[in-house]
Design a protein around this motif. Sequence first.
Motif, PDB file in Angstrom:
ATOM      1  N   SER A 124       0.815  -1.210   0.000  1.00 55.23           N
ATOM      2  CA  SER A 124       0.000   0.000   0.000  1.00 55.23           C
ATOM      3  C   SER A 124       0.853   1.266   0.000  1.00 55.23           C
ATOM      4  CB  SER A 124      -0.922   0.026   1.220  1.00 55.23           C
ATOM      5  OG  SER A 124      -0.165   0.292   2.386  1.00 55.23           O
ATOM      6  N   GLY A 125       2.093   1.161   0.474  1.00 53.84           N
ATOM      7  CA  GLY A 125       2.938   2.343   0.551  1.00 53.84           C
ATOM      8  C   GLY A 125       2.600   3.238   1.732  1.00 53.84           C
ATOM      9  N   ARG A 126       1.665   2.812   2.548  1.00 55.68           N
ATOM     10  CA  ARG A 126       1.276   3.603   3.724  1.00 55.68           C
ATOM     11  C   ARG A 126       1.887   2.986   4.971  1.00 55.68           C
ATOM     12  NH1 ARG A 126      -5.047   3.681   3.621  1.00 55.68           N
ATOM     13  NH2 ARG A 126      -4.593   1.502   3.306  1.00 55.68           N
ATOM     14  N   GLY A 127       2.470   3.833   5.814  1.00 51.12           N
ATOM     15  CA  GLY A 127       3.001   3.365   7.081  1.00 51.12           C
ATOM     16  C   GLY A 127       1.889   3.229   8.101  1.00 51.12           C
ATOM     17  N   ARG A 128       2.107   2.376   9.071  1.00 43.94           N
ATOM     18  CA  ARG A 128       1.091   2.157  10.098  1.00 43.94           C
ATOM     19  C   ARG A 128       1.792   1.955  11.430  1.00 43.94           C
ATOM     20  NH1 ARG A 128      -1.887  -3.114  10.786  1.00 43.94           N
ATOM     21  NH2 ARG A 128      -3.101  -2.638  12.615  1.00 43.94           N
ATOM     22  N   ALA A 133      -7.401   7.608  19.508  1.00 42.99           N
ATOM     23  CA  ALA A 133      -7.745   8.992  19.143  1.00 42.99           C
ATOM     24  C   ALA A 133      -7.164   9.357  17.780  1.00 42.99           C
ATOM     25  CB  ALA A 133      -7.230   9.958  20.209  1.00 42.99           C
ATOM     26  N   VAL A 134      -5.941   8.935  17.521  1.00 45.99           N
ATOM     27  CA  VAL A 134      -5.326   9.212  16.208  1.00 45.99           C
ATOM     28  C   VAL A 134      -6.084   8.461  15.118  1.00 45.99           C
ATOM     29  CG1 VAL A 134      -3.251   8.856  14.811  1.00 45.99           C
ATOM     30  CG2 VAL A 134      -3.057   9.774  17.130  1.00 45.99           C
ATOM     31  N   ARG A 135      -6.398   7.216  15.371  1.00 44.31           N
ATOM     32  CA  ARG A 135      -7.146   6.414  14.391  1.00 44.31           C
ATOM     33  C   ARG A 135      -8.498   7.067  14.107  1.00 44.31           C
ATOM     34  NH1 ARG A 135      -7.678   1.728  17.076  1.00 44.31           N
ATOM     35  NH2 ARG A 135      -5.558   1.139  16.586  1.00 44.31           N
ATOM     36  N   ASP A 136      -9.179   7.506  15.160  1.00 45.92           N
ATOM     37  CA  ASP A 136     -10.477   8.163  14.987  1.00 45.92           C
ATOM     38  C   ASP A 136     -10.331   9.480  14.224  1.00 45.92           C
ATOM     39  OD1 ASP A 136     -11.575   6.081  16.406  1.00 45.92           O
ATOM     40  OD2 ASP A 136     -11.858   7.236  18.264  1.00 45.92           O
ATOM     41  N   GLY A 137      -9.255  10.206  14.472  1.00 45.55           N
ATOM     42  CA  GLY A 137      -9.042  11.488  13.807  1.00 45.55           C
ATOM     43  C   GLY A 137      -8.767  11.350  12.320  1.00 45.55           C
ATOM     44  N   PHE A 138      -8.097  10.275  11.920  1.00 37.92           N
ATOM     45  CA  PHE A 138      -7.784  10.078  10.506  1.00 37.92           C
ATOM     46  C   PHE A 138      -8.819   9.228   9.793  1.00 37.92           C
ATOM     47  CE2 PHE A 138      -3.492  11.294  11.877  1.00 37.92           C
ATOM     48  CZ  PHE A 138      -3.190  12.190  10.879  1.00 37.92           C
ATOM     49  N   GLY A 139      -9.695   8.603  10.532  1.00 38.89           N
ATOM     50  CA  GLY A 139     -10.705   7.728   9.929  1.00 38.89           C
ATOM     51  C   GLY A 139     -11.481   8.369   8.802  1.00 38.89           C
ATOM     52  N   PRO A 140     -12.043   9.561   8.981  1.00 39.92           N
ATOM     53  CA  PRO A 140     -12.817  10.183   7.905  1.00 39.92           C
ATOM     54  C   PRO A 140     -11.965  10.480   6.666  1.00 39.92           C
ATOM     55  CG  PRO A 140     -13.262  11.272   9.992  1.00 39.92           C
ATOM     56  CD  PRO A 140     -12.120  10.321  10.211  1.00 39.92           C
ATOM     57  N   LEU A 141     -10.688  10.685   6.815  1.00 47.17           N
ATOM     58  CA  LEU A 141      -9.831  11.020   5.680  1.00 47.17           C
ATOM     59  C   LEU A 141      -9.517   9.817   4.808  1.00 47.17           C
ATOM     60  CD1 LEU A 141      -7.282  13.372   7.450  1.00 47.17           C
ATOM     61  CD2 LEU A 141      -9.249  14.021   6.074  1.00 47.17           C
ATOM     62  N   THR A 142      -9.544   8.627   5.372  1.00 44.65           N
ATOM     63  CA  THR A 142      -9.198   7.449   4.586  1.00 44.65           C
ATOM     64  C   THR A 142     -10.295   7.058   3.608  1.00 44.65           C
ATOM     65  OG1 THR A 142     -10.042   5.976   6.301  1.00 44.65           O
ATOM     66  CG2 THR A 142      -7.693   6.527   6.376  1.00 44.65           C
TER      67      THR A 142
END
Length: 130
Positions: free
Chosen positions: A6-10, A99-108
């Motif tokens: 995916s090229g995305r870090g996690r 909290a970070v996961r929730d904050g970026f959730g809408p952007l994904t």
Amino acid sequence: MEDAGSGRGRLVHADAPWIRAAGGAEALYTHLGPVRSDLEKAHEGLSASEAAGDFAVLGELAAVRESWLRRVSTAQGECGSLTGKLRAVARGHGATEQAVRDGFGPLTDVPAQPSSLYLLGGGDAGGSEK
């Protein structure tokens, strides 16, 4: 950690090491609990033996015993303090990750739009400059 292809870090949080460390500190705290009374029992009657003769070693032994009692008490206090702190770190990391996961959730869920590339990159959507 990177998602394969995916090229995305996690970033992944694991609370297990913190929880294990807290358990170790708690076990050491518990293990040190009876040491004080064990040392006291081991030294019972030594002061009475002092009356039988002038043994300088008994005074030194008492000083060493007191030193160890202080050390054990300090170690037990530190272990007791660490137990709660290590568990708090595990909870804190977990809450921050959520909290970070929730904050970026809408952007994904937003697909990339070519027009946004033009606005951000200064060129047209096809990549050529005017």
